[in-house]
Motif scaffolding. Structure first.
Motif, PDB file in Angstrom:
ATOM      1  N   ASP A  44      40.948  18.548 -18.675  1.00 19.48           N
ATOM      2  CA  ASP A  44      40.672  17.435 -19.791  1.00 19.48           C
ATOM      3  C   ASP A  44      39.391  17.109 -19.871  1.00 19.48           C
ATOM      4  O   ASP A  44      38.622  16.706 -18.860  1.00 19.48           O
ATOM      5  CB  ASP A  44      41.698  16.293 -19.602  1.00 19.48           C
ATOM      6  CG  ASP A  44      43.139  17.016 -19.766  1.00 19.48           C
ATOM      7  OD1 ASP A  44      43.454  17.850 -19.973  1.00 19.48           O
ATOM      8  OD2 ASP A  44      43.881  15.855 -19.377  1.00 19.48           O
ATOM      9  N   GLU A  62      39.168  10.486 -35.054  1.00 18.85           N
ATOM     10  CA  GLU A  62      39.584  11.733 -35.757  1.00 18.85           C
ATOM     11  C   GLU A  62      38.884  12.903 -35.223  1.00 18.85           C
ATOM     12  O   GLU A  62      38.059  12.876 -34.520  1.00 18.85           O
ATOM     13  CB  GLU A  62      39.017  11.818 -37.218  1.00 18.85           C
ATOM     14  CG  GLU A  62      39.685  10.308 -37.951  1.00 18.85           C
ATOM     15  CD  GLU A  62      39.078  10.050 -39.203  1.00 18.85           C
ATOM     16  OE1 GLU A  62      39.744   9.657 -40.109  1.00 18.85           O
ATOM     17  OE2 GLU A  62      37.588  10.448 -39.381  1.00 18.85           O
ATOM     18  N   ASP A 106      46.295  17.778 -31.867  1.00 13.10           N
ATOM     19  CA  ASP A 106      47.376  17.320 -31.062  1.00 13.10           C
ATOM     20  C   ASP A 106      46.951  17.202 -29.764  1.00 13.10           C
ATOM     21  O   ASP A 106      47.672  16.499 -28.721  1.00 13.10           O
ATOM     22  CB  ASP A 106      48.348  18.543 -31.023  1.00 13.10           C
ATOM     23  CG  ASP A 106      49.143  18.374 -32.513  1.00 13.10           C
ATOM     24  OD1 ASP A 106      48.837  17.563 -33.299  1.00 13.10           O
ATOM     25  OD2 ASP A 106      49.626  19.665 -32.778  1.00 13.10           O
ATOM     26  N   VAL A 108      44.422  15.557 -28.501  1.00  8.16           N
ATOM     27  CA  VAL A 108      43.625  14.422 -28.358  1.00  8.16           C
ATOM     28  C   VAL A 108      44.302  13.060 -28.412  1.00  8.16           C
ATOM     29  O   VAL A 108      45.236  12.946 -29.180  1.00  8.16           O
ATOM     30  CB  VAL A 108      42.622  14.252 -29.358  1.00  8.16           C
ATOM     31  CG1 VAL A 108      41.606  12.919 -29.741  1.00  8.16           C
ATOM     32  CG2 VAL A 108      41.463  15.474 -29.532  1.00  8.16           C
ATOM     33  N   SER A 109      44.095  12.246 -27.322  1.00  2.85           N
ATOM     34  CA  SER A 109      44.945  10.881 -27.252  1.00  2.85           C
ATOM     35  C   SER A 109      43.704   9.839 -27.050  1.00  2.85           C
ATOM     36  O   SER A 109      42.725  10.238 -26.707  1.00  2.85           O
ATOM     37  CB  SER A 109      45.750  11.040 -26.337  1.00  2.85           C
ATOM     38  OG  SER A 109      45.287  11.299 -24.859  1.00  2.85           O
ATOM     39  N   ALA A 110      43.927   8.527 -27.392  1.00  3.22           N
ATOM     40  CA  ALA A 110      43.030   7.514 -26.941  1.00  3.22           C
ATOM     41  C   ALA A 110      43.677   6.246 -26.538  1.00  3.22           C
ATOM     42  O   ALA A 110      45.029   5.962 -26.854  1.00  3.22           O
ATOM     43  CB  ALA A 110      42.203   7.144 -28.336  1.00  3.22           C
ATOM     44  N   SER A 111      43.057   5.477 -25.620  1.00  5.37           N
ATOM     45  CA  SER A 111      43.224   4.148 -25.390  1.00  5.37           C
ATOM     46  C   SER A 111      42.388   3.308 -25.150  1.00  5.37           C
ATOM     47  O   SER A 111      40.967   3.545 -25.162  1.00  5.37           O
ATOM     48  CB  SER A 111      43.942   4.497 -23.793  1.00  5.37           C
ATOM     49  OG  SER A 111      43.244   4.845 -23.004  1.00  5.37           O
ATOM     50  N   VAL A 119      38.896   8.452 -24.628  1.00  6.55           N
ATOM     51  CA  VAL A 119      39.420   9.419 -25.436  1.00  6.55           C
ATOM     52  C   VAL A 119      39.631  10.668 -24.559  1.00  6.55           C
ATOM     53  O   VAL A 119      38.708  11.156 -23.986  1.00  6.55           O
ATOM     54  CB  VAL A 119      38.559   9.955 -26.738  1.00  6.55           C
ATOM     55  CG1 VAL A 119      39.426  11.141 -27.578  1.00  6.55           C
ATOM     56  CG2 VAL A 119      38.274   8.806 -27.658  1.00  6.55           C
ATOM     57  N   ARG A 120      40.797  11.326 -24.458  1.00  2.00           N
ATOM     58  CA  ARG A 120      41.163  12.370 -23.610  1.00  2.00           C
ATOM     59  C   ARG A 120      41.426  13.441 -24.672  1.00  2.00           C
ATOM     60  O   ARG A 120      42.328  13.401 -25.514  1.00  2.00           O
ATOM     61  CB  ARG A 120      42.540  11.923 -22.906  1.00  2.00           C
ATOM     62  CG  ARG A 120      42.897  13.141 -21.826  1.00  2.00           C
ATOM     63  CD  ARG A 120      44.031  12.835 -20.773  1.00  2.00           C
ATOM     64  NE  ARG A 120      43.530  11.912 -19.885  1.00  2.00           N
ATOM     65  CZ  ARG A 120      43.192  12.087 -18.954  1.00  2.00           C
ATOM     66  NH1 ARG A 120      42.966  13.244 -18.434  1.00  2.00           N
ATOM     67  NH2 ARG A 120      42.831  10.994 -18.009  1.00  2.00           N
ATOM     68  N   VAL A 121      40.635  14.442 -24.268  1.00  2.00           N
ATOM     69  CA  VAL A 121      40.742  15.875 -24.908  1.00  2.00           C
ATOM     70  C   VAL A 121      41.440  16.964 -23.801  1.00  2.00           C
ATOM     71  O   VAL A 121      40.922  17.268 -23.000  1.00  2.00           O
ATOM     72  CB  VAL A 121      39.704  16.461 -25.559  1.00  2.00           C
ATOM     73  CG1 VAL A 121      39.790  17.748 -26.112  1.00  2.00           C
ATOM     74  CG2 VAL A 121      38.787  15.134 -26.295  1.00  2.00           C
ATOM     75  N   ALA A 122      43.049  16.805 -24.190  1.00  2.31           N
ATOM     76  CA  ALA A 122      43.774  17.668 -23.136  1.00  2.31           C
ATOM     77  C   ALA A 122      43.204  19.324 -23.457  1.00  2.31           C
ATOM     78  O   ALA A 122      43.006  19.862 -24.363  1.00  2.31           O
ATOM     79  CB  ALA A 122      45.262  17.624 -23.413  1.00  2.31           C
TER      80      ALA A 122
END
Length: 138
Positions: A44, A62, A106, A108-111, A119-122
């Motif tokens: 990631d 985005e 899908d 990409v997740s953020a905290s 931001v994590r880009v799996a």
């Protein structure tokens, strides 16, 4: 003996003029660019942005045309009349990072924690297996 000294006016004749110059140079129109750190966690990719004082409602993350785009605004909560000198930058910001072609939204997740947006880009560093190409002979 009389001493003659030449007195020159400062370009900032008053503190108020200097304050106005500082306020203008740090106005929201100039915006700012939050500090970023790009790293790796296994396969990631991790993108961390320092956003202290930025409300989450004022931040968007985005995926846009193969790029990770983080934009937002740090608003100055003080009334115009109460603003003094400041080194804190207020205004809008936009940071973007190129994503591998294989990454979709899908992945990409953020905290957000303690003023840092992560931001994590799996799978951004997942490498595809090489495909051997046959060489034709003439």
């Amino acid at each position: 003996m009389n001493t003659l000294s030449v007195w020159r006016r400062s370009p900032f004749e008053t503190q108020a003029q200097f304050d106005a110059l500082v306020r203008h140079s740090l106005s929201p129109a100039t915006g700012f660019a939050p500090a970023a750190e790009v790293g790796r966690d296994g396969d990631d990719a991790l993108v961390k942005l320092e956003l202290p004082g930025v409300a989450l409602d004022d931040v968007t993350v985005e995926v846009e045309s193969g790029r990770l785009v983080v934009r937002g605004e740090r608003k100055d909560p003080r009334e115009e009349s109460a603003r003094g000198r400041t080194e804190i930058r207020y205004g809008t910001f936009r940071r973007s990072f190129t994503l591998p072609k294989s990454v979709t939204a899908d992945a990409v997740s953020a905290s957000y924690d303690a003023g840092v947006l992560t931001v994590r880009v799996a799978g951004a560093h997942t490498t595809a297996q090489p495909t051997r190409i046959e060489i034709a002979t003439a």
